[in-house]
Design a protein around this motif. Structure first.
Motif, PDB file in Angstrom:
ATOM      1  N   ASN A   1       0.867  -1.304   0.036  1.00  0.00           N
ATOM      2  CA  ASN A   1      -0.072   0.067   0.212  1.00  0.00           C
ATOM      3  C   ASN A   1       0.730   1.264   0.192  1.00  0.00           C
ATOM      4  N   ILE A   2       1.755   1.097   0.921  1.00  0.00           N
ATOM      5  CA  ILE A   2       2.704   2.553   1.137  1.00  0.00           C
ATOM      6  C   ILE A   2       3.543   2.726  -0.010  1.00  0.00           C
ATOM      7  N   ALA A   3       4.243   1.765  -0.568  1.00  0.00           N
ATOM      8  CA  ALA A   3       5.176   1.588  -1.632  1.00  0.00           C
ATOM      9  C   ALA A   3       4.456   2.258  -2.806  1.00  0.00           C
ATOM     10  N   TYR A   4       3.129   1.937  -3.108  1.00  0.00           N
ATOM     11  CA  TYR A   4       2.236   2.378  -4.047  1.00  0.00           C
ATOM     12  C   TYR A   4       1.791   3.798  -4.052  1.00  0.00           C
ATOM     13  N   ALA A   5       1.336   4.124  -2.828  1.00  0.00           N
ATOM     14  CA  ALA A   5       0.995   5.447  -2.376  1.00  0.00           C
ATOM     15  C   ALA A   5       2.128   6.448  -2.736  1.00  0.00           C
ATOM     16  N   MET A   6       3.370   5.834  -2.255  1.00  0.00           N
ATOM     17  CA  MET A   6       4.535   6.761  -2.531  1.00  0.00           C
ATOM     18  C   MET A   6       5.093   6.874  -3.981  1.00  0.00           C
ATOM     19  N   ALA A   7       4.760   5.905  -5.008  1.00  0.00           N
ATOM     20  CA  ALA A   7       5.055   5.889  -6.251  1.00  0.00           C
ATOM     21  C   ALA A   7       3.950   7.084  -6.955  1.00  0.00           C
ATOM     22  N   VAL A   8       2.796   6.985  -6.521  1.00  0.00           N
ATOM     23  CA  VAL A   8       1.967   8.012  -6.918  1.00  0.00           C
ATOM     24  C   VAL A   8       2.119   9.372  -6.495  1.00  0.00           C
ATOM     25  N   GLU A   9       2.620   9.464  -5.359  1.00  0.00           N
ATOM     26  CA  GLU A   9       2.903  10.857  -4.906  1.00  0.00           C
ATOM     27  C   GLU A   9       4.214  11.206  -5.562  1.00  0.00           C
ATOM     28  N   ASN A  10       5.151  10.501  -5.900  1.00  0.00           N
ATOM     29  CA  ASN A  10       6.442  10.772  -6.620  1.00  0.00           C
ATOM     30  C   ASN A  10       6.096  11.481  -7.727  1.00  0.00           C
ATOM     31  N   ILE A  11       5.172  10.859  -8.503  1.00  0.00           N
ATOM     32  CA  ILE A  11       4.763  11.666  -9.827  1.00  0.00           C
ATOM     33  C   ILE A  11       4.064  13.017  -9.536  1.00  0.00           C
ATOM     34  N   MET A  12       3.443  13.045  -8.387  1.00  0.00           N
ATOM     35  CA  MET A  12       2.632  14.228  -8.404  1.00  0.00           C
ATOM     36  C   MET A  12       3.297  15.389  -7.349  1.00  0.00           C
ATOM     37  N   ASN A  13       4.543  14.819  -7.116  1.00  0.00           N
ATOM     38  CA  ASN A  13       5.575  15.705  -6.373  1.00  0.00           C
ATOM     39  C   ASN A  13       4.812  15.969  -5.091  1.00  0.00           C
ATOM     40  N   ILE A  14       4.264  15.157  -4.204  1.00  0.00           N
ATOM     41  CA  ILE A  14       3.773  15.546  -2.943  1.00  0.00           C
ATOM     42  C   ILE A  14       4.867  14.488  -1.747  1.00  0.00           C
ATOM     43  N   THR A  15       5.058  15.492  -0.959  1.00  0.00           N
ATOM     44  CA  THR A  15       5.720  14.718   0.252  1.00  0.00           C
ATOM     45  C   THR A  15       4.961  14.740   1.191  1.00  0.00           C
ATOM     46  N   PRO A  16       4.649  13.539   1.871  1.00  0.00           N
ATOM     47  CA  PRO A  16       3.736  13.466   2.982  1.00  0.00           C
ATOM     48  C   PRO A  16       4.186  14.151   4.201  1.00  0.00           C
ATOM     49  N   THR A  17       3.570  14.594   5.129  1.00  0.00           N
ATOM     50  CA  THR A  17       3.759  14.961   6.359  1.00  0.00           C
ATOM     51  C   THR A  17       4.540  14.155   7.230  1.00  0.00           C
ATOM     52  N   GLU A  18       5.387  14.904   8.131  1.00  0.00           N
ATOM     53  CA  GLU A  18       6.180  13.993   9.023  1.00  0.00           C
ATOM     54  C   GLU A  18       5.507  13.019   9.724  1.00  0.00           C
ATOM     55  N   ARG A  19       4.205  13.282  10.291  1.00  0.00           N
ATOM     56  CA  ARG A  19       3.387  12.277  10.886  1.00  0.00           C
ATOM     57  C   ARG A  19       3.197  11.099  10.229  1.00  0.00           C
ATOM     58  N   CYS A  20       2.669  11.478   8.961  1.00  0.00           N
ATOM     59  CA  CYS A  20       2.511  10.384   8.072  1.00  0.00           C
ATOM     60  C   CYS A  20       3.643   9.624   7.688  1.00  0.00           C
ATOM     61  N   GLN A  21       4.746  10.280   7.664  1.00  0.00           N
ATOM     62  CA  GLN A  21       5.920   9.314   7.266  1.00  0.00           C
ATOM     63  C   GLN A  21       6.263   8.576   8.221  1.00  0.00           C
ATOM     64  N   TYR A  22       6.203   8.780   9.713  1.00  0.00           N
ATOM     65  CA  TYR A  22       6.364   8.140  10.701  1.00  0.00           C
ATOM     66  C   TYR A  22       5.454   6.942  10.826  1.00  0.00           C
ATOM     67  N   ILE A  23       4.199   7.157  10.710  1.00  0.00           N
ATOM     68  CA  ILE A  23       3.345   6.274  10.464  1.00  0.00           C
ATOM     69  C   ILE A  23       3.538   5.154   9.498  1.00  0.00           C
ATOM     70  N   ARG A  24       3.988   5.629   8.432  1.00  0.00           N
ATOM     71  CA  ARG A  24       4.183   4.575   7.396  1.00  0.00           C
ATOM     72  C   ARG A  24       5.474   3.754   7.459  1.00  0.00           C
ATOM     73  N   VAL A  25       6.424   4.502   8.339  1.00  0.00           N
ATOM     74  CA  VAL A  25       7.517   3.612   8.667  1.00  0.00           C
ATOM     75  C   VAL A  25       7.063   2.577   9.455  1.00  0.00           C
ATOM     76  N   ILE A  26       6.412   2.861  10.437  1.00  0.00           N
ATOM     77  CA  ILE A  26       5.907   1.865  11.434  1.00  0.00           C
ATOM     78  C   ILE A  26       4.983   0.852  10.918  1.00  0.00           C
ATOM     79  N   CYS A  27       4.312   1.280   9.748  1.00  0.00           N
ATOM     80  CA  CYS A  27       3.649   0.022   9.146  1.00  0.00           C
ATOM     81  C   CYS A  27       4.550  -0.854   8.420  1.00  0.00           C
ATOM     82  N   MET A  28       5.475  -0.234   7.722  1.00  0.00           N
ATOM     83  CA  MET A  28       6.319  -1.263   6.723  1.00  0.00           C
ATOM     84  C   MET A  28       7.238  -2.010   7.710  1.00  0.00           C
ATOM     85  N   GLU A  29       7.725  -1.380   8.865  1.00  0.00           N
ATOM     86  CA  GLU A  29       8.410  -2.133   9.755  1.00  0.00           C
ATOM     87  C   GLU A  29       7.488  -3.397  10.303  1.00  0.00           C
ATOM     88  N   LEU A  30       6.196  -2.956  10.789  1.00  0.00           N
ATOM     89  CA  LEU A  30       5.551  -4.250  11.151  1.00  0.00           C
ATOM     90  C   LEU A  30       5.306  -5.229  10.112  1.00  0.00           C
TER      91      LEU A  30
END
Lengths: 195, 404
Positions: free
Chosen positions: B89-118
């Motif tokens: 999920n996160i890798a895909y969201a990241m891929a689309v965000e990269n094309i749209m030139n969006i950087t997620p907020t810091e809290r979102c990034q931390y949540i995503r790292v937690i999700c990926m490590e879990l």
């Protein structure tokens, strides 16, 4: 590998600049060099024969040091956005030492044959089979070019834009067993032979 | 009788001592982890040649990527590597965000790292536990699956789903973390490593385990590179490559973790690498848990921000906006990007070619399992059939990702 004094991110940025400079310098005189949304270099090969040459040169080039094939795929260029040929072959190359990526692209016509790069990367074998399976692009000198994801009896190439998404092709389950690259004579019993 | 011998296949059928015997493993065999199939030509018990047959779980996910809007396609990413859906999920969201030139907020990034490590922990638990189960060590399975269950319960509290999460959204996450999440994660990080120690005590110096895994299913450094293997399998072969460190994304540059590298590339090393990676993941989780900031979850970007339900029900403009996002889709500008993350099994990449509009022109999933299975086909030759089963369990090939 990056030294302790330089952070991996800074190391990557420095290498990326180096690779881009080298690409502009040496490779982009006759070829089109583009940058994608992540600012990574995309180099368009002149023709299908140019791909193998470029990959070999990238592997030997001291400033690029490509040693890893991340991905090999293609996409349909039906609308002609990227050129006048039908498909675009895409090679995602990576350097384990510099951590940089280069994307190599090439236009391929509907009846044109590409060259295999299995002699450089064994991992390209299945990837090229998948490209053949999905788009019908054939690769010269490929050791075992046959369908990989779809059934052998499938007709058409599903990722071509003209293939309708709901066109299903049901098959019965009785297929001949086969041994892949080095087929042997097998005595499998198939119902088709009975009548 | 004579007609029998005149049969075109008589040479084989008559030859009882034919050294070339074909044996079919899978596609529905409990040791074949999903719908994998290998045809082996065996001589005695040694595999002389092998051919893998894939595609039994092919669901045309890439074709659907060209037919569904970016937002709709999120659910299909769950079905790629269903053991670590969050990561996809996160890798895909990241891929689309990269094309749209969006950087997620810091809290979102931390949540995503937690999700990926879990999800990395879950994936490695499955791999180690099932691999041990295949080789007859059942206790490990019970020990580790308890913690997998715990992790899934945590994920359930985050997004309401266990297996097919669909947690990420382009530009944010579907829900914020629940109230008691921090304590739960804390407890998980405290107690899960104890289970790992127990597993280590059971397996690492266990004579039977060592006999079954050491020197089995060896993938040399050169082979691993030639076949473009990635992830723990590549690292177990002695190549120091981890995208989290080498091509940092999200909060990884700020987090302290080690890249685990093996040396022999056999089943035993892959087991050790996975075990240590779980411990490193716990380290990352602990740091994230400490540092996760408060603040907005969503990026402040009208193109992607899904409005709050309360606002949707009370304000006309927001309702229209909500309707447009879901019925028309997000307008992604023309361009392309190849985004890779370090998935549990290796480099998981999304190559998206956009020609503008709400649907992708080409949605390519570069799955690690595809390359791993190709390497598997080559490296089981010369081994025994039970070794092939041990080998298959240790590279953790997920059929959903393999066949797409």
């Amino acid at each position: 590998m990056s030294t302790n004094s330089v952070s991996p991110a800074a190391f990557l940025v420095a290498n990326q600049a180096k690779v881009v400079a080298r690409l502009t310098d040496k490779y982009s005189t006759e070829r089109k060099l583009e940058f994608d949304k992540l600012n990574e270099p995309v180099l368009w090969a002149k023709n299908v024969d140019d791909i193998n040459l470029l990959v070999k040169m990238f592997m030997l080039d001291e400033n690029i040091k490509v040693d890893f094939l991340s991905d090999l795929t293609a996409y349909d260029n039906e609308d002609g956005e990227d050129g006048d040929k039908r498909f675009v072959l895409v090679y995602q190359l990576y350097s384990l030492e510099l951590h940089t990526r280069i994307r190599l692209k090439c236009l391929v016509g509907l009846t044109e044959q590409a060259n295999t790069i299995t002699d450089l990367f064994l991992g390209a074998n299945w990837l090229e089979r998948e490209v053949y399976d999905m788009y019908g692009i054939t690769f010269k000198k490929h050791p075992n070019l046959r369908r990989i994801l779809m059934d052998e009896r499938f007709s058409g190439f599903p990722l071509r834009k003209e293939y309708p998404i709901k066109q299903r092709q049901p098959f019965n389950d009785n297929i001949r067993l086969h041994m892949g690259a080095n087929p042997l004579q097998v005595n499998t019993h198939t119902p088709q032979e009975e009548k | 009788m004579s007609s029998f011998f005149n049969d075109k296949d008589s040479q084989q059928s008559n030859d009882f001592y034919n050294p070339n015997v074909l044996i079919n493993l899978g596609p529905s065999h409990p040791a074949m982890h999903g719908t994998l199939r290998v045809m082996c030509r065996i001589n005695g018990e040694t595999i002389e040649d092998a051919a893998c047959e894939i595609g039994y779980l092919h669901r045309a996910i890439e074709k659907l990527g060209e037919d569904k809007t970016y937002h709709q396609w999120m659910v299909y990413t769950d079905r790629l590597n269903y053991c670590s859906a969050l990561n996809n999920n996160i890798a895909y969201a990241m891929a689309v965000e990269n094309i749209m030139n969006i950087t997620p907020t810091e809290r979102c990034q931390y949540i995503r790292v937690i999700c990926m490590e879990l999800s990395r922990i879950i994936d490695h638990i499955i791999c180690v536990a099932i691999n041990a189960l295949d080789l007859g060590a059942m206790t490990v399975f019970w020990l580790l699956y308890h913690w997998r269950e715990e992790a899934y319960t945590m994920i359930e509290s985050m997004c309401g789903m266990r297996l097919t999460t669909t947690y990420a959204r382009i530009g944010g996450m579907s829900y914020d973390l629940p109230d008691n999440f921090s304590e739960r994660l804390w407890k998980f990080c405290e107690e899960f490593p104890k289970a790992l120690d127990e597993v280590e005590g059971l397996l690492t110096s266990n004579r039977i385990w060592i006999d079954r895994t050491k020197g089995v299913g060896v993938i040399t450094k050169e082979d691993a590179l030639k076949f473009s293997l990635t992830g723990p399998t590549l690292r177990a072969s002695g190549i120091d490559h981890d995208l989290r460190r080498d091509r940092p994304y999200y909060m990884y540059p700020d987090l302290d973790f080690d890249v685990v590298v093996g040396s022999n590339g056999d089943v035993y090393d892959r087991y050790l690498v996975r075990l240590e990676e779980m411990k490193q993941s716990v380290r990352i989780l602990q740091q994230c848990n400490k540092r996760i900031p408060n603040g907005p979850l969503w990026v402040d970007d009208k193109r992607v921000h899904i409005p709050d339900k309360l606002e949707v029900y009370t304000k006309m403009e927001v309702l229209i906006h909500h309707f447009k996002i879901f019925m028309e889709g997000i307008d992604v500008p023309k361009g392309e990007a190849f985004t890779c993350v370090e998935g549990p099994n290796g480099e998981l990449g999304f190559y998206i070619v956009s020609r503008g509009g709400p649907k992708a022109w080409r949605m390519r999933v570069k799955s690690p399992s595809f390359m791993l299975f190709q390497g598997f086909e080559a490296s089981i030759k010369g081994g025994k059939i039970p070794d092939a089963v041990a080998h298959l369990g240790s590279v953790n090939i997920i059929a959903g990702e393999l066949d797409r």
